[in-house]
Every structure is written in C-alpha cells, then in structure tokens.
Scaffold this motif. Structure first.
Motif, PDB file in Angstrom:
ATOM      1  N   ASP A  12       0.815  -1.217   0.000  1.00  0.00           N
ATOM      2  CA  ASP A  12       0.000   0.000   0.000  1.00  0.00           C
ATOM      3  C   ASP A  12       0.846   1.263   0.000  1.00  0.00           C
ATOM      4  N   GLU A  13       2.002   1.199   0.665  1.00  0.00           N
ATOM      5  CA  GLU A  13       2.805   2.414   0.778  1.00  0.00           C
ATOM      6  C   GLU A  13       3.618   2.710  -0.478  1.00  0.00           C
ATOM      7  N   HIS A  14       3.649   1.755  -1.423  1.00  0.00           N
ATOM      8  CA  HIS A  14       4.436   1.972  -2.633  1.00  0.00           C
ATOM      9  C   HIS A  14       3.594   2.728  -3.655  1.00  0.00           C
ATOM     10  N   PHE A  15       4.116   3.840  -4.132  1.00  0.00           N
ATOM     11  CA  PHE A  15       3.389   4.684  -5.071  1.00  0.00           C
ATOM     12  C   PHE A  15       4.297   4.992  -6.251  1.00  0.00           C
ATOM     13  N   TYR A  16       3.745   4.883  -7.471  1.00  0.00           N
ATOM     14  CA  TYR A  16       4.537   5.087  -8.683  1.00  0.00           C
ATOM     15  C   TYR A  16       4.253   6.473  -9.255  1.00  0.00           C
ATOM     16  N   GLU A  17       5.132   7.406  -8.945  1.00  0.00           N
ATOM     17  CA  GLU A  17       4.952   8.795  -9.359  1.00  0.00           C
ATOM     18  C   GLU A  17       4.940   8.931 -10.877  1.00  0.00           C
ATOM     19  N   THR A  18       5.832   8.197 -11.557  1.00  0.00           N
ATOM     20  CA  THR A  18       5.882   8.330 -13.015  1.00  0.00           C
ATOM     21  C   THR A  18       4.593   7.812 -13.654  1.00  0.00           C
ATOM     22  N   LEU A  19       4.038   6.742 -13.119  1.00  0.00           N
ATOM     23  CA  LEU A  19       2.781   6.222 -13.644  1.00  0.00           C
ATOM     24  C   LEU A  19       1.666   7.238 -13.448  1.00  0.00           C
TER      25      LEU A  19
END
Length: 386
Positions: A329-336
């Motif tokens: 849950d804490e992983h977020f893909y800024e480029t996506l």
C-alpha cells in the motif's frame, strides 16, 4: 453462417469467469454446446467468496498441491456424447476424446508453477500434441507459449479472444460537454487506482468527471472527498456495467500494474471508448498509442522478446514475489501517475478521435463475426456438415 451440427462439451465450472461462459453460450452459433450441470457464479459472488473460510481452505489446499510437479487435469462429467471437448487450462481426465485446450498463459498447465512447468515440459508437450488446437486469449499469450514449447506447435496454435458484441451500438452518452472517465477493477491497488486518483485530482478541467467502480478503502475516499468530480461506486453487476456505466462513459482509464489481457479493456473497446492503460502483456493488442488512446510506460518492467516480439512480460515474474514487492500500500509510482495525468489531459481534446478509432479497431480485430469465423476454424477438424 450455417450451423455446424457437432456437439462440443465446454468444461465450465461454477467459478469459471464470465468470458468462459460467454464462449460456451455464443458457441451455439456454430455448434451444439454441452455444459456440465453447474450454475454460473458472477464475478461479484466469486470475489465475495474469497473472504470465506472455505476459500481459505481451498487456498491452502492449492498451495499444498503446488508443492508437487503436477500437470493440470480436469474431469469432464457428462461429456460422453460430445464430439469434441473444449478445455480451459487443463487436459481432460480419463478420456480419449478429441479436445481443444485454451491457455490464458502457458503456466496454467502446471497450476501456474513456472518451476514445475519447466520440469514437466516434455510431458506437457506430449499431451499438447494430442490436442486438435491450442487456443489463446491473445497473440501475446500465443507468442509466450510458443517461446517455451517451440515452433512445432505454431500451426495448431490459434487466437480466440473473448466474445464481445458490438456494444458501441447501444451507447447513450449524454453529450453535455462533460468528458466522463471510467475505472473498473476489483483490485484497486494492483490496477493502479491510487496513481489514477492523484492524477485526476491534478487535472484542472472542470468538465471532467471520474467514476471509480472498485472496492476503495474508506480512508482513500475521504482523502478525495473535496473533489466533487470524483464518484466512488462499489463493484457493480455486469448488467449495470453494460447498460449504464460503459454506455454513458467516454474514456476508460486503467493504469494497471499487472495485466495479462484485461477483459474490461476489451469491454471498453467494444463500447467505442477511448482507452488509457499500461503497456502490459497483451494490452497493446487493444490500444494503439495515439490512435485510440494512450499506452502508459510500465513503471518497473522492461520489454523482453517473446517469440521475437518485444513484450512487457508480467507473467514470468512470480505472483507471490510481485505481490510482496510491488503491491504494498505504501508503494506509489509517481511516473505512472504523472503519465496518467498527461494522457487524461490529451484525452480531453482527443475524445471523439479516440472513440472512432476504437470502433474501427474493434470491428477489424474483435467483432462477433470474426470471433465466429475463428471458432469455426477451431472446430472444423471434427465438424461435419448437417
């Protein structure tokens, strides 16, 4: 097209996906389907069953089974009078009847164990030689399988995508100047839901609207409650999707991190929607970049060659490893997220162009008539004229 009077047994199960039941039902166009005495379970019911104690026991049983190098076989009760068996991901058990076997990806034959697939490859190939045809949901799945089992199976390997009607004929878009984006997915995290919400919230257009149909955590809904352009709906029955949500929406946005085909993408295509999705396995077969939508770069996977075709291979990476490493849950893909924002900004000006191109692509590659022609070819070796 003239009906082929041959009986074909379709090995559907209660928990079989809608696309499998669709194949069995619409096969009546060209043959006489025989189905097991089971009732279909909807995707919502299947999803709810994942939370039951019985499902937990089944998961543990499957984990135990996967400790052994087994090849997937299934019984075919009630198939004695059938001229042909149509199997999904399994070889027919205790019968010498001719059969067709459909693969969503090659590893289904070893209960999705890649290690055991490699161990049992010679036995798997011997069994595949008995099949009249091997069918695949996508060209990508075909390429992937041939990469592993070799070119000797190329001639009997055929692509049969899920059946889909010309649903664009039933659209009822309001035409009020609002561009309606739609997201549908039972796996909110895995389907790129967090990245999408951040992207849409940054879209400045007041005439944009986003409907999220997914099991979204309450804290996420609360975090975006300020943006009145966003509508959250729980998972909906297929009937509601097909009679209201798809027909009234303009752009399907689906930045999924892990996707092999994405039947919802094909559904959106059949409604002539512009599509924004991630380049993942077979999605480029339904979305042509800058033609009927936008293919987003995958946030961490790179292209590899499958049967000579550059492909984002999200199948070979083990699912357990994928879940542990990339779906936290804490992983977020800024480029996506930023790429999704760019694509939605473009969609605001390209809506009609993308929609028209989706209809053209659907008619050219996925129309009901083409599906029927492909099914006739697959059944033809064991079919005779009435």
């Amino acid at each position: 097209m003239t009906k082929i009077f041959k009986s074909v047994y379709f090995n559907v199960r209660t928990s079989s996906r809608e696309r499998m039941w669709d194949t069995a039902r619409h096969a009546s166009r060209v043959c006489t389907p025989i189905l097991p005495a089971v009732k279909q379970q909807t995707s919502l019911a299947r999803s709810a069953s994942y939370k039951t104690a019985r499902f937990s026991i089944m998961v543990k049983l499957k984990q135990f089974v996967r400790l052994f190098p087994l090849i997937n076989h299934q019984a075919v009760p009630g198939a004695e009078t059938a001229d042909l068996l149509y199997m999904w991901g399994a070889f027919p058990k205790m019968t010498n009847q001719p059969f067709v076997i459909e693969l969503d990806n090659p590893f289904v034959l070893s209960y999705y164990s890649q290690r055991f697939f490699n161990w049992r490859l010679l036995a798997i190939k011997r069994k595949l030689r008995r099949a009249n045809y091997i069918t695949y949901l996508s060209e990508t799945a075909r390429n992937h399988t041939l990469e592993l089992i070799g070119p000797e199976f190329a001639e009997k390997s055929k692509v049969l995508p899920p059946f889909m009607d010309k649903n664009y004929l039933y659209n009822k878009r309001p035409g009020d100047g609002i561009v309606r984006f739609l997201f549908v997915g039972l796996g909110f995290r895995r389907k790129g839901g967090p990245e999408l919400l951040k992207a849409f919230a940054a879209l400045p257009n007041e005439n944009a609207q986003l409907t999220i149909v997914a099991p979204v955590p309450e804290e996420v809904k609360s975090a975006y409650a300020y943006d009145k352009r966003i509508i959250f709906l729980p998972p909906q029955p297929r009937e509601v999707l097909f009679t209201k949500l798809y027909p009234e929406s303009d752009i399907f946005v689906f930045p999924s991190i892990l996707e092999t085909l994405g039947v919802v993408i094909l559904e959106a295509l059949s409604f002539g929607m512009g599509i924004i999705t991630t380049d993942s396995y077979a999605t480029p077969e339904m979305v042509k970049n800058d033609v009927n939508g936008r293919l987003l770069s995958h946030p961490f996977l790179k292209k590899t060659l499958l049967n000579g075709v550059p492909t984002i291979d999200c199948v070979t990476i083990p699912r357990d490893e994928f879940t542990a490493k990339y779906q936290q849950d804490e992983h977020f893909y800024e480029t996506l997220s930023s790429d999704t924002l760019t694509a939605m900004t473009e969609a605001m000006n390209q809506t009609k162009v993308w929609q028209d191109a989706s209809i053209e692509l659907f008619d050219r590659r996925f129309s009901p008539d083409l599906w029927e022609q492909k099914l006739v070819e697959i059944l033809s070796p064991v079919s005779t004229d009435a």
